[in-house]
Design a protein around this motif. Sequence first.
Motif, PDB file in Angstrom:
ATOM      1  N   LEU A 231      -0.612  -6.087  -2.226  1.00  0.00           N
ATOM      2  CA  LEU A 231      -1.846  -5.842  -2.372  1.00  0.00           C
ATOM      3  C   LEU A 231      -2.605  -7.046  -2.786  1.00  0.00           C
ATOM      4  O   LEU A 231      -3.927  -7.256  -2.372  1.00  0.00           O
ATOM      5  CB  LEU A 231      -2.254  -4.741  -3.439  1.00  0.00           C
ATOM      6  CG  LEU A 231      -1.843  -3.287  -2.876  1.00  0.00           C
ATOM      7  CD1 LEU A 231      -1.784  -2.576  -4.197  1.00  0.00           C
ATOM      8  CD2 LEU A 231      -2.592  -2.728  -1.765  1.00  0.00           C
TER       9      LEU A 231
ATOM     10  N   THR B 211     -12.133  -1.836  -4.285  1.00  0.00           N
ATOM     11  CA  THR B 211     -13.234  -2.509  -3.830  1.00  0.00           C
ATOM     12  C   THR B 211     -14.608  -2.714  -4.793  1.00  0.00           C
ATOM     13  O   THR B 211     -14.748  -1.730  -5.449  1.00  0.00           O
ATOM     14  CB  THR B 211     -13.706  -2.045  -2.430  1.00  0.00           C
ATOM     15  OG1 THR B 211     -14.736  -2.847  -1.824  1.00  0.00           O
ATOM     16  CG2 THR B 211     -14.238  -0.463  -2.485  1.00  0.00           C
TER      17      THR B 211
ATOM     18  N   GLU C 159      -6.176  -5.327  -1.647  1.00  0.00           N
ATOM     19  CA  GLU C 159      -6.354  -4.439  -0.657  1.00  0.00           C
ATOM     20  C   GLU C 159      -4.818  -4.396  -0.028  1.00  0.00           C
ATOM     21  O   GLU C 159      -4.379  -5.458   0.242  1.00  0.00           O
ATOM     22  CB  GLU C 159      -7.520  -4.852   0.374  1.00  0.00           C
ATOM     23  CG  GLU C 159      -7.134  -6.130   1.047  1.00  0.00           C
ATOM     24  CD  GLU C 159      -8.474  -6.586   1.977  1.00  0.00           C
ATOM     25  OE1 GLU C 159      -9.427  -6.236   1.676  1.00  0.00           O
ATOM     26  OE2 GLU C 159      -7.961  -7.379   2.869  1.00  0.00           O
ATOM     27  N   GLN C 160      -4.794  -3.286   0.988  1.00  0.00           N
ATOM     28  CA  GLN C 160      -3.685  -3.078   1.690  1.00  0.00           C
ATOM     29  C   GLN C 160      -3.372  -4.384   2.502  1.00  0.00           C
ATOM     30  O   GLN C 160      -4.340  -4.972   2.983  1.00  0.00           O
ATOM     31  CB  GLN C 160      -3.794  -1.942   2.470  1.00  0.00           C
ATOM     32  CG  GLN C 160      -4.938  -1.915   3.592  1.00  0.00           C
ATOM     33  CD  GLN C 160      -4.407  -2.218   4.952  1.00  0.00           C
ATOM     34  OE1 GLN C 160      -3.091  -2.524   5.051  1.00  0.00           O
ATOM     35  NE2 GLN C 160      -5.172  -2.543   5.961  1.00  0.00           N
TER      36      GLN C 160
ATOM     37  N   THR D 293      -6.110  -0.003  -2.370  1.00  0.00           N
ATOM     38  CA  THR D 293      -7.385  -1.120  -2.264  1.00  0.00           C
ATOM     39  C   THR D 293      -8.209  -0.674  -3.307  1.00  0.00           C
ATOM     40  O   THR D 293      -8.591   0.687  -3.561  1.00  0.00           O
ATOM     41  CB  THR D 293      -7.894  -0.690  -0.896  1.00  0.00           C
ATOM     42  OG1 THR D 293      -6.835  -0.824   0.177  1.00  0.00           O
ATOM     43  CG2 THR D 293      -9.037  -1.563  -0.778  1.00  0.00           C
TER      44      THR D 293
ATOM     45  N   THR E 250       0.852  -1.156   0.033  1.00  0.00           N
ATOM     46  CA  THR E 250      -0.126   0.013   0.157  1.00  0.00           C
ATOM     47  C   THR E 250       1.020   1.301  -0.127  1.00  0.00           C
ATOM     48  O   THR E 250       0.461   2.308  -0.655  1.00  0.00           O
ATOM     49  CB  THR E 250      -0.910  -0.046   1.159  1.00  0.00           C
ATOM     50  OG1 THR E 250      -1.518   1.301   1.160  1.00  0.00           O
ATOM     51  CG2 THR E 250      -0.259  -0.088   2.587  1.00  0.00           C
TER      52      THR E 250
ATOM     53  N   SER F   3     -12.654   3.308  -7.419  1.00  0.00           N
ATOM     54  CA  SER F   3     -11.378   3.067  -6.219  1.00  0.00           C
ATOM     55  C   SER F   3     -10.198   3.848  -6.585  1.00  0.00           C
ATOM     56  O   SER F   3      -9.754   4.432  -5.529  1.00  0.00           O
ATOM     57  CB  SER F   3     -11.252   1.598  -5.937  1.00  0.00           C
ATOM     58  OG  SER F   3     -12.455   0.837  -5.396  1.00  0.00           O
TER      59      SER F   3
ATOM     60  N   HIS G  42     -10.981  -1.230   3.894  1.00  0.00           N
ATOM     61  CA  HIS G  42      -9.688  -0.857   3.614  1.00  0.00           C
ATOM     62  C   HIS G  42      -9.559   0.285   2.600  1.00  0.00           C
ATOM     63  O   HIS G  42      -8.246   0.401   2.330  1.00  0.00           O
ATOM     64  CB  HIS G  42      -9.156  -2.080   3.186  1.00  0.00           C
ATOM     65  CG  HIS G  42      -8.896  -3.406   3.990  1.00  0.00           C
ATOM     66  ND1 HIS G  42      -7.961  -2.970   5.131  1.00  0.00           N
ATOM     67  CD2 HIS G  42      -9.472  -4.472   4.146  1.00  0.00           C
ATOM     68  CE1 HIS G  42      -8.431  -4.260   5.848  1.00  0.00           C
ATOM     69  NE2 HIS G  42      -9.173  -4.856   5.274  1.00  0.00           N
TER      70      HIS G  42
ATOM     71  N   SER H 229     -14.171  -4.781   0.042  1.00  0.00           N
ATOM     72  CA  SER H 229     -12.955  -4.229   0.710  1.00  0.00           C
ATOM     73  C   SER H 229     -13.097  -2.733   1.152  1.00  0.00           C
ATOM     74  O   SER H 229     -12.261  -1.972   1.227  1.00  0.00           O
ATOM     75  CB  SER H 229     -11.594  -4.422   0.248  1.00  0.00           C
ATOM     76  OG  SER H 229     -11.398  -5.890  -0.348  1.00  0.00           O
TER      77      SER H 229
END
Lengths: 258, 258, 258, 258, 258, 258
Positions: B44, B88, B36-37, B86, A15, A104, B80, B77
Motif C-alpha cells: 500500500l 484518502t 492506496e491499493q 486505501t 490490498t 477511510s 481507490h 486517493s
Amino acid sequence: MSGRGTVRRLAELTTEEAASAVQNSPLVIIPAGAFEQHGPGMALSTDLVRAEHVADRVAAEVDGLAVVGPSLPLGVSPHHIGFAGTITLSTTTFAAVVREYVDSLHRHGWRRVLVVTGHGGNNASLTTVAQDLLVSHPDLEFAWTPVTALAAEAVAGMGVGEVHGHSGEAETAQMLFLAPHLVHPDRLVAGTTSLAELDPTARLSRRGGHPTLTLRYDRLSATGVLGDPRRATAADGESIVDAVVRRIAEFVRAWPTA
Amino acid sequence: MSGRGTVRRLAELTTEEAASAVQNSPLVIIPAGAFEQHGPGMALSTDLVRAEHVADRVAAEVDGLAVVGPSLPLGVSPHHIGFAGTITLSTTTFAAVVREYVDSLHRHGWRRVLVVTGHGGNNASLTTVAQDLLVSHPDLEFAWTPVTALAAEAVAGMGVGEVHGHSGEAETAQMLFLAPHLVHPDRLVAGTTSLAELDPTARLSRRGGHPTLTLRYDRLSATGVLGDPRRATAADGESIVDAVVRRIAEFVRAWPTA
Amino acid sequence: MSGRGTVRRLAELTTEEAASAVQNSPLVIIPAGAFEQHGPGMALSTDLVRAEHVADRVAAEVDGLAVVGPSLPLGVSPHHIGFAGTITLSTTTFAAVVREYVDSLHRHGWRRVLVVTGHGGNNASLTTVAQDLLVSHPDLEFAWTPVTALAAEAVAGMGVGEVHGHSGEAETAQMLFLAPHLVHPDRLVAGTTSLAELDPTARLSRRGGHPTLTLRYDRLSATGVLGDPRRATAADGESIVDAVVRRIAEFVRAWPTA
Amino acid sequence: MSGRGTVRRLAELTTEEAASAVQNSPLVIIPAGAFEQHGPGMALSTDLVRAEHVADRVAAEVDGLAVVGPSLPLGVSPHHIGFAGTITLSTTTFAAVVREYVDSLHRHGWRRVLVVTGHGGNNASLTTVAQDLLVSHPDLEFAWTPVTALAAEAVAGMGVGEVHGHSGEAETAQMLFLAPHLVHPDRLVAGTTSLAELDPTARLSRRGGHPTLTLRYDRLSATGVLGDPRRATAADGESIVDAVVRRIAEFVRAWPTA
Amino acid sequence: MSGRGTVRRLAELTTEEAASAVQNSPLVIIPAGAFEQHGPGMALSTDLVRAEHVADRVAAEVDGLAVVGPSLPLGVSPHHIGFAGTITLSTTTFAAVVREYVDSLHRHGWRRVLVVTGHGGNNASLTTVAQDLLVSHPDLEFAWTPVTALAAEAVAGMGVGEVHGHSGEAETAQMLFLAPHLVHPDRLVAGTTSLAELDPTARLSRRGGHPTLTLRYDRLSATGVLGDPRRATAADGESIVDAVVRRIAEFVRAWPTA
Amino acid sequence: MSGRGTVRRLAELTTEEAASAVQNSPLVIIPAGAFEQHGPGMALSTDLVRAEHVADRVAAEVDGLAVVGPSLPLGVSPHHIGFAGTITLSTTTFAAVVREYVDSLHRHGWRRVLVVTGHGGNNASLTTVAQDLLVSHPDLEFAWTPVTALAAEAVAGMGVGEVHGHSGEAETAQMLFLAPHLVHPDRLVAGTTSLAELDPTARLSRRGGHPTLTLRYDRLSATGVLGDPRRATAADGESIVDAVVRRIAEFVRAWPTA
C-alpha cells in the motif's frame, strides 16, 4: 524491530492482505508524531520515532490483534515554532487529517482505532476528533494515548528535577534506547531545570494542575529543553518503553472485539 | 541510501542544524505519497516509498543544496477507496496540510520548496496550493513534480501495452529496484491491458488528452492494476529512477538561489 | 450563434423545459472563464467568451444531446492579480461553486456534466472537484476540458515562437474569429517571445514538462502577454475553434448515456 | 442597450482601460442574479437578465461615474430547488464569491462597490458580506440593492392581488419590456393569488412583516408562481424599470467619491 | 418574571422534562442578543436582556405551547467594534452556532423554532440559516423576529426625530421598563438626531429603503447613540414591549403544530 | 451574589466603563457551560450555573483585578446527545466562538483571558484555542480551568464510589449550595456506581489515565448519571466551591500584569 511477536504494518501489506486484516486484526494503531525542535542534541523527528517504536512493540505484544497504520509525521506544534525546523499544523487541519484517515478505515470495515502520540501537543486535537466521531461515526470506537505519561513511575525513578519534560531526561532516555543514532550525547545540554530560572508568568504556567496557561517554548527555555537530558541512559529508556508498551498492550487485550 | 553525495534529512537534524540548513541548503524537498491499493502484488505504501527514494537521490545529486523534509504519507486517493487499505484525504485537507507545512518552512526562512509526489492523484491539489501561495506568500517559490512521468522514454522502452499505468510495468519496476521486499513477484498479475476489456465509458476515460473524465478504479480493473507488472525488471526500474533523478536534479541546479 | 444545429441553453429554458431536458439532453455543458488581464489589446472577459462560444458550438454539433448551463464568469487567476481588472476566486471557493452547481444538477436528475474552461488556471481546481465527486456523488460522471490545448496542431501551424501562450497568437486568433469587437488590433503588442527575455527563474518556469514552477505573470511579461498576438488572424482562429469543437463533440457522442 | 449615456462594462475593457477606470470611475456595479424556476412562462435566467439591464441603465445614467463588473449568474435559491433547472449556491459559498470578488477590486484600488441583485434570496448573504467587510476592509464602502422593491408605487399601480411576487405581475412586466424573447405569453398561468389557496402554515409565512417564516416554494405554489403574470404588460415593465434606475442612479450620484 | 401564564425555560428543566416538552410544547423560542456598546448610559447586554424578557413574556402568553431555549449572548456586531466592550462573532460563526443549536433540537424531535433577536445585526445571518435549513432539514420550520421593529406605531408615538435607532428612544424605554438597573439616567446623552450632523456618506447610509450602505457606528455617532435616549420613559417601554409580545404571541398561536 | 468583594460584570457595564476596565481590570474571566442532561434530578443548565457562580466569586476575591465577561451557555456535548434537551456545538464551532470572543477583547486592549468551564467536554477545544492563539495572537495570555477538578480533596472527602462523575455527588453538592432551586432532591437517583454495572468496553473506558476511550453516555448509564447524587449535601458543595475559588483566585493573583 520489536523482538517479540509479529508486527503487521499496513504500509507493507497489499490490498488483499489489508482485506484479510480487517477480519483478523480488528484494531488499527496509528503512530502520531510532531516535527519540532528537541534541543541541540536530538533530532526533529524524535516524537514520531518514539511513537512508531511503541506502536510496533504493542502490535508485536498483542500478536496479530492489531495492525499498524501509516504514521502521522506532522502534529500540532505552535509552541515550538520559534525554533528552526519546527513544522506545525493548525489544530483544525490536524484534526481533519485524523478524521479522514479514520473515515477511510471505517469504510473498509475497521471499528477500533488507537492513536499513539509521541507528542503531547496532539492530545487536545485527538480528543476533539474522538468527540466529533461520537456523532458522525457512532459505531466506531476511537482511543488515543500518549507515550511517556504512561511510565510515570519509571520517569520518577530517574530522579528528575523541579522542571523537566520536553527533550529532557525521559525523552532522551527513550531515544538512547530506541534510536541512538538520532542523539548527539556530546551536544546534550541542561535546559531549564528550576522554577527560579523562569520569569513569573512562565513559572505560573509550569505549576501542576489547573488553571492551565499555555506559553511558547522560547519563553520557557533558551535551548528549547526542559530538564537535563545528560542524565538520561539507554537503560532508563528501556524501562520507560517497557512500561508504556505493557500498559497499552494490556489495554488493547482488554478491548472487546465485537 | 543513494550511493552518491550526502543526503541531509530534516528528520535527522537538530534544530540548530536546521537553522544552518536554512542558510546553506536553500531548497526543501518534500516527498509525498499516497496510501492506496497497488494490486495483489505490491504494498500500500508503494507511492511514498518511490517518492522518498527519489527525493533522497536528488538531494544526494545536488550535494548540500537541498534538505529532504518529512514525508507526506497520505494523499488524495478517492478513486481507490473501493479497495481495502486505501486511506484518502479530501483535496481540501491535503492542500491545507501542504500549505501549513510550507508556511512553517517560510517562517524559518526557506523560500524554495519542491514536492516530489509518487502519486498522480496529488498533482491537482499541489497545483492549487501553488496558485494560492502566489497571493499569500508572494516571496516564496513553490514547485512540484511527479515521478514516473519524467521518464517517459525509459517507460516506452519497456514495451508497455495499450492500457498501462497504476501498479503496472513502470511502478513495479521501480519497486523491484528500490524496495524489492515490498513486491511479491509470485502474486503479480496482469491487470487491464487493452481498451477492449473496458466498458465504453471506461474506455473513453482512458483516451489520452482531453476532455478528462475521472472514474473510480474499481470500474477500470478488477484487481486495481493497469498494465502487466509481470514484465517489470529491476533493471528497468533503475533506468526509470536514474532518468527521473537526473531530470529533477538538473532542474534544482538551474533554480537560482537568491 | 453557431450556425449548425440547435443550441439549447438552460438560461433560456423554463423550468418545465428543463424538466424535459433532464430526460432528452442527458449532458450539461458548463462554460467556465476567468476574468483577467489579456494584455493591452484584448478584453478582460476573453476566456469566458471563448468558452461560451465553444460550448454553444459543441451543443449545436451534438444536436439535442446536451444543454448549455449558466456560465462561470470568475475563475482562478491569482497569477494575474498584479494587472488591473483581474478578479480572482481562491481555489477553494471556485471548487465550492462548481461542486454546488453540479450538486443542483444532480438533484434534478442529470448524471453527466462537462465543463469547458477557457482558462487553464481552472484546470487543477476542476480536477479536485472531479476527485471529490467520486466519493460524494458516485453515480455522477464529471468531465472537463480546456479549449486551446485541444488544437495543438492548428496552433503549431501558426508558427508560434519559443515563448507563447497567454494572450498570444492562439487566443487572439480565436477572439478575432469569435468576438472581434473585443480585440483592438492597433493596440496588440508583442509580449515575451523568447526565453532570453526572462530572468533565470522565469526561464526555468517556462520549460515544458516537470517539475512545475508557478510564477506570477508580472514576472513573466511587462504587458502580461506571452507571444506575439499581432501575428493572429481570424482564419487561424477559425481553424483552432473548429478543431476544438470537433474534438469535444466527438468525445460527447462517444459518452454512453445510461 | 440602454439608450442614454455610455455604459462601460469591465468585461469589455482591457487591463489598461481598467487601470484608467479605477481613477475615473470610482464605483463598480455588480449585477447578481439567481438561476431558478420562473414558472411555466419565463426563463430560468430571469433574475440575472433584469439585474444586468438595470445595472447597465444605471451606469448609463451616471455617465462615466461607474463601471459594470462581471455578473454573478448563480445565487441563493434553496427555496426553489424543488423545481427543475434551479441551481443554488449555499449562503456561505455565495458570500465567499462576493467577498473575494470585492477583495480583488479593492486590490486594484476601487473603494466603492454596489451590487444590484435581481433576486431577493441574495439579500441576506449580501448583508453578511457588508458586515464582514467592515472589519476586513474598513476603507471600503459596500452597498447593495434589490430591483423590484425600489418601484413599490409602480407595482401597486398594476393592481396586484393579495398574494403576488415571484414570477408574478411585476417580474413578468419587466421581462416583457427588457427581454420579451425570454417570455412565453401563451404559457403564462396564474399562480397562487389569494391566501385562501394556501395551507395555514404557508398562509402565515405570507403575512407582511415579522416574524419571518421561510418555506420552500413547492409549498406555496404548484407552478412556482405567486400572482398572475398574465396581467403584466411591457408598459408596466418600463414604468418599473424607470423607477428603479432613477432611484439607484440618484443614490450613486449622492455617494461622495473621496 | 412575566406576570401572566407560566414560563418554561429549558435551562431549568431536567432531561426528562425536556423529553415531555418535545411532546407538549412543540415550539422552542431562542432569545438572541448582541454584546455591544449602547452609549454612555446603558449596559453592553442591552439587546440580550430585551430579547430574553420578550421571549419569556411570549412563552407566558401562549401558556405551555412554547419553551424558551438557552440564550445566544453574542451576536454579529462588527459595526460597533470601534467601541470598547463590544464582542462580535463573524457572520459565519454566528450562523454555525444557530445551525448546530437547531440541529440538536431537531434530533430530540422539535420541528418548530423561533428566534427572537434583540439585535438587528443578527437578522441577515438568521435569514441565511433559514435558507440553508430548507435543504438540510426540510421537515423543520424555522422563524425569526426582531423586537423593536414590531412596535412601529408605539415608537412613532414617542415622537422620535429624523435620526434615531441604536440606543435611542425606543431601546432606552424598553430597558427603563424591563431592567432599569442597567440604565444610568444621569448619563444618557443625545446622540446623532439629525441628518445634518452627519457627513454626506453617513447621511446617505441613513436614508430609508434601498440601496443599503452599511457603515461602522464610529462614523455615525461619537457616542454610539442614534436619537435622544433622554426622552424615553418606562411607560413608553411598556407600550413597546406589550405590542411586540402581542404580535409574536399571535403569530405563535397561528402556527399550526403538525 | 458572592458575599465578598465587588463583582464587575461586563454585561452590566457601559462602553465607557468597559474602556476603563481595560485599564484597571487587566483580566477577563469567561464562564463556559454546557447545555446537557444532568439526570432526572438536575437542570440542563447545571454546568453553566456552576461556572458563573465560580467566576463571580473569583472576581469578588481578586477585587477589581478581573471583570467577568458574557457567558458561553453552549458547549461541546456530543456524548450526551442521546438524552433529550442536550444541545451541542461541534468542536470546531465552539473553538471558533471562543477565538472570535477573545479576538474582540484583544482589539479593545485586554491581554489576559481566563475561561472557567463547568463542563469537562470543553477542555480539549479550549486547549486547541490556546494553541492556535500562540501563533495568531502572540502577545495574548490565555488560560482556562475546569471547576470540580480543582477540589479533588474535598470531593474525595465525600466518599464517592468506584464510578462517579457526571451529575453525581460533587456536581449535585455544588448545585445544592449554589442553586438549590435547580435541584429536585426527590428525583435524584443513583446512577452507575460500580464498574460491574458496565459492559466490558464501557468498563475499559472508565479506567483512570490512558489510553483514553470516549463513549456516549447512553452506554455508560441509563439515567445519564455517574455516581450517587443522593449522597450530596449543600455543605459538601460549599467546601468544593470554596476550594475551587481559592485555587483560581490564587492563580489570578500570581499572574503578572504587564
